[in-house]
Design a protein around this motif. Structure first.
Motif, mmCIF file in Angstrom:
data_model
loop_
_atom_site.group_PDB
_atom_site.id
_atom_site.type_symbol
_atom_site.label_atom_id
_atom_site.label_comp_id
_atom_site.label_asym_id
_atom_site.label_seq_id
_atom_site.Cartn_x
_atom_site.Cartn_y
_atom_site.Cartn_z
ATOM 1 N N ILE A 6 -7.094 11.003 1.303
ATOM 2 C CA ILE A 6 -7.271 9.597 1.658
ATOM 3 C C ILE A 6 -6.440 8.638 0.800
ATOM 4 O O ILE A 6 -5.763 7.752 1.342
ATOM 5 N N PRO A 7 -6.431 8.745 -0.528
ATOM 6 C CA PRO A 7 -5.661 7.768 -1.308
ATOM 7 C C PRO A 7 -4.173 7.730 -0.929
ATOM 8 O O PRO A 7 -3.600 6.643 -0.770
ATOM 9 N N GLU A 8 -3.567 8.896 -0.750
ATOM 10 C CA GLU A 8 -2.149 8.920 -0.407
ATOM 11 C C GLU A 8 -1.920 8.431 1.017
ATOM 12 O O GLU A 8 -0.966 7.697 1.295
ATOM 13 N N LEU A 9 -2.790 8.815 1.942
ATOM 14 C CA LEU A 9 -2.641 8.384 3.326
ATOM 15 C C LEU A 9 -2.791 6.873 3.455
ATOM 16 O O LEU A 9 -2.013 6.213 4.158
ATOM 17 N N VAL A 10 -3.777 6.309 2.781
ATOM 18 C CA VAL A 10 -3.975 4.855 2.817
ATOM 19 C C VAL A 10 -2.737 4.141 2.282
ATOM 20 O O VAL A 10 -2.294 3.127 2.836
ATOM 21 N N ASP A 11 -2.160 4.665 1.214
ATOM 22 C CA ASP A 11 -0.944 4.070 0.660
ATOM 23 C C ASP A 11 0.212 4.123 1.655
ATOM 24 O O ASP A 11 1.004 3.187 1.749
ATOM 25 N N LEU A 12 0.305 5.203 2.415
ATOM 26 C CA LEU A 12 1.378 5.348 3.403
ATOM 27 C C LEU A 12 1.232 4.358 4.561
ATOM 28 O O LEU A 12 2.228 3.872 5.102
ATOM 29 N N LEU A 13 0.005 4.045 4.940
ATOM 30 C CA LEU A 13 -0.246 3.185 6.090
ATOM 31 C C LEU A 13 -0.371 1.709 5.724
ATOM 32 O O LEU A 13 -0.151 0.833 6.583
ATOM 33 N N ASN A 14 -0.706 1.417 4.496
ATOM 34 C CA ASN A 14 -1.016 0.053 4.075
ATOM 35 C C ASN A 14 0.144 -0.905 4.316
ATOM 36 O O ASN A 14 1.282 -0.662 3.900
ATOM 37 N N GLY A 15 -0.152 -2.013 5.004
ATOM 38 C CA GLY A 15 0.841 -3.060 5.228
ATOM 39 C C GLY A 15 1.824 -2.765 6.338
ATOM 40 O O GLY A 15 2.805 -3.498 6.520
ATOM 41 N N ARG A 16 1.566 -1.716 7.108
ATOM 42 C CA ARG A 16 2.482 -1.316 8.172
ATOM 43 C C ARG A 16 1.787 -1.323 9.531
ATOM 44 O O ARG A 16 0.571 -1.149 9.619
ATOM 45 N N ILE A 17 2.566 -1.497 10.571
ATOM 46 C CA ILE A 17 2.059 -1.376 11.928
ATOM 47 C C ILE A 17 1.960 0.103 12.267
ATOM 48 O O ILE A 17 2.884 0.878 12.021
ATOM 49 N N PHE A 18 0.837 0.503 12.809
ATOM 50 C CA PHE A 18 0.532 1.897 13.118
ATOM 51 C C PHE A 18 1.115 2.231 14.487
ATOM 52 O O PHE A 18 0.783 1.600 15.493
ATOM 53 N N VAL A 19 1.995 3.219 14.542
ATOM 54 C CA VAL A 19 2.663 3.618 15.783
ATOM 55 C C VAL A 19 2.313 5.070 16.077
ATOM 56 O O VAL A 19 2.396 5.929 15.194
#
Length: 226
Positions: free
Chosen positions: A100-113
């Motif tokens: 979860i911590p790494e995944l949240v960092d990857l998605l944070n502030g980005r549009i999910f496609v």
């Protein structure tokens, strides 16, 4: 001379569009996380994620980072005929909670496609909730490349592989997280190029759930925040 088949024409058009140097001027400062998940089955209430692939794209739709991981679902792996993964492949992988911590960092502030974004979004939301980390990815945060295909591609198959083969952009025939995310990223680039040139097959459509689909979903989507 006979006219070229539609698939051949589409491939030529895709190649022409993607050769053109585009600044993607409509995107501004937006950035994207293109995601694909593989799972033990279809229902997020009782099935689990077993693989995640993420491509981070900048506003020019250039890859900033690729990331993928297997996930230990802590239950029997089904649907192996789809993704080719079995219990032994994921037995030593980290659990979703550990990722979860790494995944949240990857998605944070980005549009999910994602392609069929409701599926990937639903599974990730359920996994977050199962881990008691209530990070919710909402529809406003997403761009669905399946839905957008109904605007920018002709009638026919709207599956990921069907569209990729039709446009000649499939990199791999394996149904895995990172390879599918790469194809979805290529579809996004194609749609943005089409939109910048005013090339649509229709100005609105309906997805397979009957909901209205409008063009350029990437312009109205909001970046996800945990």
């Amino acid at each position: 001379m006979a006219a070229a088949p539609l698939s051949s024409m589409a491939r030529l058009r895709y190649a022409e569009l993607m050769r053109t140097d585009s600044t993607y001027s409509l995107l501004g400062e937006r950035s994207f996380a293109v995601v694909d998940v593989e799972t033990t089955g279809l229902n997020p209430m009782n099935e689990r994620v077993i693989e995640i692939g993420v491509l981070q794209l900048n506003g020019a739709l250039e890859v900033e980072r690729e990331w993928s991981t297997l996930v230990n679902p802590e239950q029997h792996v089904k649907a192996s005929r789809v993704h080719g993964l079995f219990d032994a492949d994921v037995a030593g992988a980290p659990t979703f909670s550990q990722l979860i911590p790494e995944l949240v960092d990857l998605l944070n502030g980005r549009i999910f496609v994602a392609h069929n974004a409701q599926f990937d979004q639903g599974f990730l939301n359920r996994e977050f909730a199962r881990a008691r980390k209530y990070h919710t990815i909402y529809g406003i945060n997403t761009v669905c490349t399946m839905d957008q295909s109904r605007i920018y591609c002709p009638p026919g198959s709207h599956s990921l592989i069907g569209l990729a083969q039709h446009l000649g952009i499939a990199e791999s025939q394996d149904h895995r997280g990172l390879s599918d995310a790469r194809i979805a990223a290529d579809l996004l680039r194609y749609y943005v190029n089409c939109e910048q040139r005013g090339e649509r097959f229709t100005d609105q459509a309906s997805n397979r759930e009957g909901r209205r689909v409008l063009p350029a979903q990437w312009l109205t989507a909001e970046p996800w925040r945990p």
